[in-house]
Design an enzyme around this catalytic site. Sequence first.
Site, PDB file in Angstrom:
ATOM      1  N   CYS A 208     -50.984  57.609  23.548  1.00 20.46           N
ATOM      2  CA  CYS A 208     -50.168  56.387  23.652  1.00 20.46           C
ATOM      3  C   CYS A 208     -48.861  56.700  24.383  1.00 20.46           C
ATOM      4  CB  CYS A 208     -49.821  55.844  22.259  1.00 20.46           C
ATOM      5  SG  CYS A 208     -51.257  55.561  21.213  1.00 20.46           S
TER       6      CYS A 208
ATOM      7  N   LYS B  13     -57.781  63.281  30.806  1.00 21.73           N
ATOM      8  CA  LYS B  13     -56.954  64.210  30.020  1.00 21.73           C
ATOM      9  C   LYS B  13     -57.856  65.275  29.391  1.00 21.73           C
ATOM     10  CE  LYS B  13     -55.701  60.556  27.889  1.00 21.73           C
ATOM     11  NZ  LYS B  13     -55.134  59.556  26.959  1.00 21.73           N
TER      12      LYS B  13
ATOM     13  N   GLY C 259     -50.754  60.413  18.560  1.00 23.84           N
ATOM     14  CA  GLY C 259     -49.900  59.547  19.383  1.00 23.84           C
ATOM     15  C   GLY C 259     -49.606  60.071  20.781  1.00 23.84           C
ATOM     16  N   THR C 260     -50.164  61.219  21.141  1.00 22.53           N
ATOM     17  CA  THR C 260     -49.850  61.744  22.486  1.00 22.53           C
ATOM     18  C   THR C 260     -50.428  60.860  23.599  1.00 22.53           C
ATOM     19  OG1 THR C 260     -51.748  63.208  22.316  1.00 22.53           O
ATOM     20  CG2 THR C 260     -49.611  64.192  21.897  1.00 22.53           C
TER      21      THR C 260
ATOM     22  N   THR D  57     -50.862  66.233  16.877  1.00 26.00           N
ATOM     23  CA  THR D  57     -50.592  65.558  18.149  1.00 26.00           C
ATOM     24  C   THR D  57     -50.926  64.066  18.116  1.00 26.00           C
ATOM     25  OG1 THR D  57     -52.733  66.334  18.912  1.00 26.00           O
ATOM     26  CG2 THR D  57     -50.813  67.611  19.593  1.00 26.00           C
TER      27      THR D  57
HETATM   28  O1  PXL Z   1     -53.823  57.393  18.850  1.00 29.53           O
HETATM   29  C1  PXL Z   1     -54.612  56.282  18.962  1.00 29.53           C
HETATM   30  C2  PXL Z   1     -54.042  55.068  18.278  1.00 29.53           C
HETATM   31  C3  PXL Z   1     -53.660  54.013  19.032  1.00 29.53           C
HETATM   32  N1  PXL Z   1     -53.173  52.879  18.502  1.00 29.53           N
HETATM   33  C4  PXL Z   1     -53.010  52.742  17.188  1.00 29.53           C
HETATM   34  C5  PXL Z   1     -53.381  53.764  16.360  1.00 29.53           C
HETATM   35  C6  PXL Z   1     -53.904  54.969  16.907  1.00 29.53           C
HETATM   36  C7  PXL Z   1     -54.293  56.085  16.069  1.00 29.53           C
HETATM   37  O2  PXL Z   1     -54.305  56.126  14.929  1.00 29.53           O
HETATM   38  O3  PXL Z   1     -53.220  53.601  15.056  1.00 29.53           O
HETATM   39  C8  PXL Z   1     -52.455  51.491  16.638  1.00 29.53           C
END
Ligand code: PXL
Length: 281
Positions: free
Chosen positions: A229, A192, A226-227, A224
């Site tokens: 995930c 990415k 969480g993008t 952004t």
């Molecule tokens: O974005 C990565 C991420 C993945 N998983 C959890 C997170 C984060 C970012 O903060 O808290 C549980």
Amino acid sequence: MGKQHDRRSQSAATVPIALTIAGSDSSAGAGIQADLKTLSALGVYGLTAVTCIVAEIPGKVSRLEPANTGIVREQIEVLVRNFPIGAMKTGLLCSTAIISAVAEAIGKTYRTRGRRIPLVIDPVMIATSGDRLLEPAAIDAYRDQLFPFATLITPNLDEAGLLLETKIKTRKAMEEAAEALANQYCASILLKGGHLQGDDAIDLLFHKGKLRTFSAPFARGVATHGTGCTYSAAITAGLASGLSLEHAVQRAKKFVTQSIARHFKWKSKTGKIVEALRHSI
Ligand code: PXL
């Protein structure tokens, strides 16, 4: 009969099932919460194995607590024994011990079922806020124990740089890195690119010896969190629904781009404007 019958037969229809093995983000923009919203929006029933609990708000991780390895393993094993899982993904695994537990549970599953479940690995290492989420020594555990099970690995430029022990700064370097990772781990790679290239967010998929580009206009000035995930969960949803890897990535790229464009916005208690992805199609 009409409507009622329709409704009943619809609910009895089979639904694709996917498993996410990831951490809990209290602010629900990333992690297992983002995964579930994504799977749900894409018509997939999501199962979860929680690996750690993160207390955070957008932009700041305040505490991360790993789950014990026994419960991580048990969640995966009971789910795989009892649900017809079409695809699975991993997100934040946070420590060597948890990566080993997940690899062990997945390995056991393959031995007992006699077939592999497509696995998407999002090798989460650093949060968008810059907070470190994975202990540095855990990178070796990823390489040696979990990557051998991967169908697809989805690093961003920082993660790919850590895996290859290099800095990736150009489009050419991205192409070389995607191919090198695919060869090293015998898996497809989605690298990415984020905002490396001017106005577009460009990702490279190295799959079956071929390189393919996925691009979308880069959304400037939008938080952004969480993008990554959301992207890997949307790919997993596609695989669970029977799409080819290329088609799953293409649809997932569109889903993430839309989730950013349609983001939610509210004022936090400190007066700061907070933005979060809207997981919808
Ligand atoms: O974005 C990565 C991420 C993945 N998983 C959890 C997170 C984060 C970012 O903060 O808290 C549980």
